[in-house]
Design a protein around this motif. Sequence first.
Motif, PDB file in Angstrom:
ATOM      1  N   ILE A   1      -1.003  -4.489  -6.694  1.00 49.13           N
ATOM      2  CA  ILE A   1      -0.094  -4.930  -7.763  1.00 49.13           C
ATOM      3  C   ILE A   1       1.333  -4.463  -7.471  1.00 49.13           C
ATOM      4  N   ASP A   2       1.456  -3.222  -7.008  1.00 48.64           N
ATOM      5  CA  ASP A   2       2.799  -2.710  -6.689  1.00 48.64           C
ATOM      6  C   ASP A   2       3.476  -3.574  -5.629  1.00 48.64           C
TER       7      ASP A   2
ATOM      8  N   VAL B   1      -7.340   2.313  -7.169  1.00 48.03           N
ATOM      9  CA  VAL B   1      -6.084   2.628  -6.466  1.00 48.03           C
ATOM     10  C   VAL B   1      -5.719   1.493  -5.501  1.00 48.03           C
ATOM     11  N   VAL B   2      -6.709   0.870  -4.863  1.00 49.73           N
ATOM     12  CA  VAL B   2      -6.415  -0.303  -4.025  1.00 49.73           C
ATOM     13  C   VAL B   2      -5.779  -1.398  -4.875  1.00 49.73           C
ATOM     14  N   ALA B   3      -6.338  -1.640  -6.059  1.00 54.21           N
ATOM     15  CA  ALA B   3      -5.800  -2.686  -6.932  1.00 54.21           C
ATOM     16  C   ALA B   3      -4.377  -2.337  -7.375  1.00 54.21           C
ATOM     17  N   MET B   4      -4.138  -1.064  -7.647  1.00 56.49           N
ATOM     18  CA  MET B   4      -2.787  -0.655  -8.058  1.00 56.49           C
ATOM     19  C   MET B   4      -1.801  -0.818  -6.903  1.00 56.49           C
ATOM     20  N   ASP B   5      -2.209  -0.451  -5.705  1.00 54.71           N
ATOM     21  CA  ASP B   5      -1.345  -0.666  -4.527  1.00 54.71           C
ATOM     22  C   ASP B   5      -1.022  -2.150  -4.376  1.00 54.71           C
TER      23      ASP B   5
ATOM     24  N   LYS C   1       4.300  -7.192  -7.160  1.00 57.50           N
ATOM     25  CA  LYS C   1       5.481  -7.167  -8.025  1.00 57.50           C
ATOM     26  C   LYS C   1       6.776  -7.399  -7.258  1.00 57.50           C
TER      27      LYS C   1
ATOM     28  N   LEU D   1      -6.982  -7.164 -10.860  1.00 62.28           N
ATOM     29  CA  LEU D   1      -5.970  -7.573  -9.879  1.00 62.28           C
ATOM     30  C   LEU D   1      -5.864  -9.089  -9.813  1.00 62.28           C
TER      31      LEU D   1
ATOM     32  N   ARG E   1       0.807  -8.289   3.791  1.00 61.56           N
ATOM     33  CA  ARG E   1       0.163  -6.999   3.534  1.00 61.56           C
ATOM     34  C   ARG E   1      -1.341  -7.217   3.370  1.00 61.56           C
TER      35      ARG E   1
ATOM     36  N   TYR F   1      -4.106 -10.506 -12.726  1.00 63.38           N
ATOM     37  CA  TYR F   1      -2.672 -10.201 -12.650  1.00 63.38           C
ATOM     38  C   TYR F   1      -1.984 -11.203 -11.706  1.00 63.38           C
TER      39      TYR F   1
END
Lengths: 234, 234
Positions: free
Chosen positions: B70-71, B64-68, B74, B134, B222, B137
């Motif tokens: 990436i979001d 979830v940290v990695a998804m945050d 982006k 991450l 961030r 990406y």
Amino acid sequence: MPSAISQTFIQMPSGIDDDNLYCDSWRLSVETNNAGYWKTAIPRCSSYVQDYINGTKYLSDSMVVAMDSIDFAKTINITSDGNDAWVFDIDETLISNKAHFQRHGYESKRANDFSFKEWVESAQAPALPASLELYNYLKIRGFTIFLLTGRPESQRNATVSNLLSAGYSGWCRLILRGKGEDDPAIVFKAGKRAELGKEGYKIHGNSGDQWSDLLGYPAAERSFKVPNPMYFVP
Amino acid sequence: MPSAISQTFIQMPSGIDDDNLYCDSWRLSVETNNAGYWKTAIPRCSSYVQDYINGTKYLSDSMVVAMDSIDFAKTINITSDGNDAWVFDIDETLISNKAHFQRHGYESKRANDFSFKEWVESAQAPALPASLELYNYLKIRGFTIFLLTGRPESQRNATVSNLLSAGYSGWCRLILRGKGEDDPAIVFKAGKRAELGKEGYKIHGNSGDQWSDLLGYPAAERSFKVPNPMYFVP
């Protein structure tokens, strides 16, 4: 919160389709501020949040924050000039609005809609038990307590009345948003902390359920994030 | 971590003597930096930490940290000047030393003792899977990647070798502690971020498992706190 795109890119381990596991991770991302800007819990986690707020974990998490705060407060050598200060936010930090949210939804606070205004005026929000114990400890220790809230001046009387009936007393100053003070909370609150600093107060601790209570310059010596997976205030 | 005194002052709710509930709250206090200075998990939570590190929750939290991340990534408009940067810590952020800690204890890193040095020289630490995804990406997106670690220059070769064998490549610069750079991590790392800023880099994101990777001025636009309930670096 994680979008469909990032969820596609990151391969989730098996088991992560378990809602409880996922929502635990989502809540951690909110509490650490990794989630950034969000509004209210994603639909997938809305019943998880209900269970959390009404269960023992919320109490336990809040208690440990209060214990951490006390452990820090104990290390402060309180001087006789009255300048050793602690700042508290109000909603979801000192008092809980969950009774209202469970009827009207978390969006009602963000929108500051009629139902939330009515709830604030009713002055019925109970204390968060761990915060009340922390507050009383700090008062006994001799900290000068400031309450710093995004609520408007028009709600001063209702706020004072609510705080007193919830068991809080003896604060030095209650700071609400005056007319024209329309900055986002993070800017408004940092500005007020700066003013307190100019008056000579040393802000040792700052307790808030939002990162916008805690971040921004000047920050307190130590900031304490009180849990809140219900809503986000920028 | 909560002391005996604060535990006496704060009345814990019934059920909180459940170790799992308590240690979940303790871990949250560590991840939010409420706990302040701590060394390694309190004895009460040492087996909890073992279970966490070896279980699905650590994977899920890391994902979830990695998804945050990436979001957020982006949303960045990458320019052609190569100045859009992301900073990563190494230990417990890109690679995992848990195999070592499970043999020698978490204290071995803090003490930088012989067994930990030997482990670093062996260059065997595997990637943390979410971080590797991450990282790749961000590389594809065109971020300039800096690796900023408290490891000393003497471990450069072993560190490069380990990163490559774990699957990482294509970073712009690996920054280690030079001779005489003995400041606490929080000071050392902020200083290096300041230098990058002076070179013209814009640090959009910063990923680290320690708050000392993330706090201090200048901060990244961030910051992303990667979970680590094993040890604390000031």
